[in-house]
Every structure is written in structure tokens, then in C-alpha cells.
Design an enzyme around this catalytic site. Structure first.
Site, mmCIF file in Angstrom:
data_model
loop_
_atom_site.group_PDB
_atom_site.id
_atom_site.type_symbol
_atom_site.label_atom_id
_atom_site.label_comp_id
_atom_site.label_asym_id
_atom_site.label_seq_id
_atom_site.Cartn_x
_atom_site.Cartn_y
_atom_site.Cartn_z
ATOM 1 N N TYR A 1 -2.724 -0.892 10.362
ATOM 2 C CA TYR A 1 -2.713 -1.121 8.913
ATOM 3 C C TYR A 1 -1.372 -0.710 8.317
ATOM 4 O O TYR A 1 -0.750 -1.472 7.558
ATOM 5 C CB TYR A 1 -3.848 -0.336 8.266
ATOM 6 C CG TYR A 1 -3.895 -0.421 6.762
ATOM 7 C CD1 TYR A 1 -4.457 -1.520 6.129
ATOM 8 C CD2 TYR A 1 -3.383 0.604 5.972
ATOM 9 C CE1 TYR A 1 -4.511 -1.603 4.746
ATOM 10 C CE2 TYR A 1 -3.431 0.528 4.587
ATOM 11 C CZ TYR A 1 -3.990 -0.575 3.982
ATOM 12 O OH TYR A 1 -4.032 -0.656 2.615
ATOM 13 N N SER B 1 0.851 -1.181 0.000
ATOM 14 C CA SER B 1 0.000 0.000 0.000
ATOM 15 C C SER B 1 0.888 1.233 0.000
ATOM 16 O O SER B 1 2.032 1.193 0.467
ATOM 17 C CB SER B 1 -0.887 0.017 1.253
ATOM 18 O OG SER B 1 -1.522 1.274 1.427
#
Length: 255
Positions: A159, A146
Site C-alpha cells: 500500500y 495518502s
């Protein structure tokens, strides 16, 4: 050298394949002739995605499993090994998030996100490499990282910890397994319009993201697929340990 994306006679396993980017990745491989093994926890979503893979021109099988269990991961790899005899490509896409202030993160939230995003990904890589790809002498692994593994995202500490871990884990595995002709890479999207993202994106937050993204919009799942197809193809045989950012320029933009 064949400069074509062609996955005919290739077997590809995609985790988190029932919806969102994972579903789009599966259809993308199917459209290029791959036999796609779709894995997630929700069978009805998998069955729908598998039908779309077939309609796109590929073959499809589904495996329902919760990847937070290492025993389940071992069982998946064993089934693939004995049932399909080989695995050309592993796509580790499964992942979750939960936005919250860091001071409010509880142990249960931390463990759930890290177990799904990072622990499961590592053991999928490890078991597939050990049981299938090293013995067969080749393989491609592409992990879902990401932009949040490169830059911080507020209210997303667990995350970002997992995605930063994936970026470095991809480098380590790429280095270790290059001698076995296994390339390990990752794709790092920014904000992509999926059910997961739309679930937490307020209008104010959407405006902030768009204002910081040179492309001026969120990406679509289909726009992420090309990165996975490229890194899983023979066009990327000399690339390993790399994270390809697909972010509309977001991580390049400061002010």
C-alpha cells in the site's frame, strides 16, 4: 476571477465512487452542480451513490468496470469521450489495502494492490489526458494519495509503495502536462473513518493512531472532500504536482 466553488456545466469522473470517500467526493461535486460519472465494480453501490448525487443537486451517470484491466480503462475513456464529449475533472480515488507483515506478502497480494492503486491510476491519467484533456486544451486530475505515501505504515508495504508512487507520479504528470493547461494534484488523507479502515482497525491500533494525531480523532470522509473540490476548481489553476495532506496534523507530529 470568480472566487466560488462552482461546478455547474462541469463533467467529473470519480473512480471508486460507490462507497466511502469516493461516494462522499461524488456527492460533494454534485452539491455544486456537477455532472458526475461514477465508476466502480459494484453496480448496486453505484446506483445508490448516484441517487444521492442527484438529491444533492447534481446529475449522475454510472459505469460499472474493473479498473485492473487496461482494456476496461480504454473502454471507459472511449465511452466518456463519445457520450459526454468532454471531461473537466478526473478523480482517481479507487484503491485497496491489506495489512500483513512484509515477510508474508505474496506475489498475488503485491500485484493486486499495485495493479489497483497505481497501475490503474496511471493508465486512467494517461488515457484521459491523451484522448480527452490534451485535445480539449484543459483539465484537472486529482489523485488519491495518502499520508502513507509520505511516512511509513507498518504492515502496509504494498500500500505504501503505491501511495509513494502516486505522490511522485503526480509530480511528473503535473510537470509534463502543465503546457496543456492540465493540472495534476493529489490529496493525501491519514486515517479516515471508512468501511475499509474500520475493517482492519483494532481498538489498540485506534488508540495508537489517535494518540499520534494532534486533532485527537480519525477524520471523516466529508472532511476529505474539500481538498478534492479545491484542487479541481479554478482556485487551484496555478497549483500542479502538489499533494495536499489532510491528516489532522499526523505527519507534522514527531514527539
Amino acid at each position: 476571477m470568480n472566487y466560488q466553488l462552482d461546478f455547474r456545466n462541469k463533467t467529473v469522473l470519480v473512480t471508486g465512487a460507490g462507497r466511502g470517500i469516493g461516494k462522499s467526493i461524488s456527492i460533494g461535486f454534485g452539491s455544486l452542480g456537477a455532472h458526475v460519472i461514477l465508476v466502480s465494480r459494484t453496480r448496486d453501490q453505484l446506483e445508490t451513490a448516484a441517487q444521492e448525487v442527484v438529491e444533492a443537486g447534481g446529475k449522475a451517470d454510472v459505469i460499472t468496470a474493473d479498473l485492473s484491466s487496461i482494456d476496461n480503462i480504454k473502454a471507459i475513456v472511449t465511452e466518456v469521450k463519445h457520450r459526454f464529449k468532454k471531461l473537466d475533472v478526473l478523480i482517481n480515488n479507487a484503491g485497496i489495502t491489506k495489512r500483513m507483515p512484509s515477510e508474508d506478502v505474496g506475489e498475488e497480494d503485491w500485484d493486486r494492490i499495485l495493479n489497483t492503486n497505481l497501475k490503474a491510476l496511471f493508465f486512467m491519467c494517461s488515457r484521459v489526458a491523451k484522448e480527452i484533456m490534451i485535445p480539449q486544451g484543459f483539465g484537472k486530475i486529482v489523485n488519491m494519495a495518502s499520508a502513507g505515501g509520505i511516512q511509513g505504515i507498518t504492515y502496509s508495504a504494498p500500500y505504501c509503495a503505491t501511495k509513494g508512487g502516486i505522490v511522485l507520479l503526480t509530480k511528473v504528470l503535473g510537470c509534463e502536462w502543465a503546457k496543456y493547461n492540465i493540472q495534476v494534484n493529489a490529496v493525501g488523507p491519514a486515517y479516515i473513518s471508512t468501511e475499509l479502515v474500520e475493517g482492519f482497525m483494532t481498538e489498540e491500533f485506534r488508540k495508537r493512531v489517535i494518540n499520534r494525531t494532534p486533532a485527537g480523532r480519525l477524520g471523516t470522509p466529508e472532511e476529505v472532500v474539500g481538498g478534492f473540490l479545491f484542487l479541481a476548481s479554478n482556485l487551484a489553476n496555478y497549483i500542479t504536482g502538489h499533494t495536499l495532506l489532510i491528516d489532522g496534523g499526523l505527519t507534522s507530529f514527531f514527539i
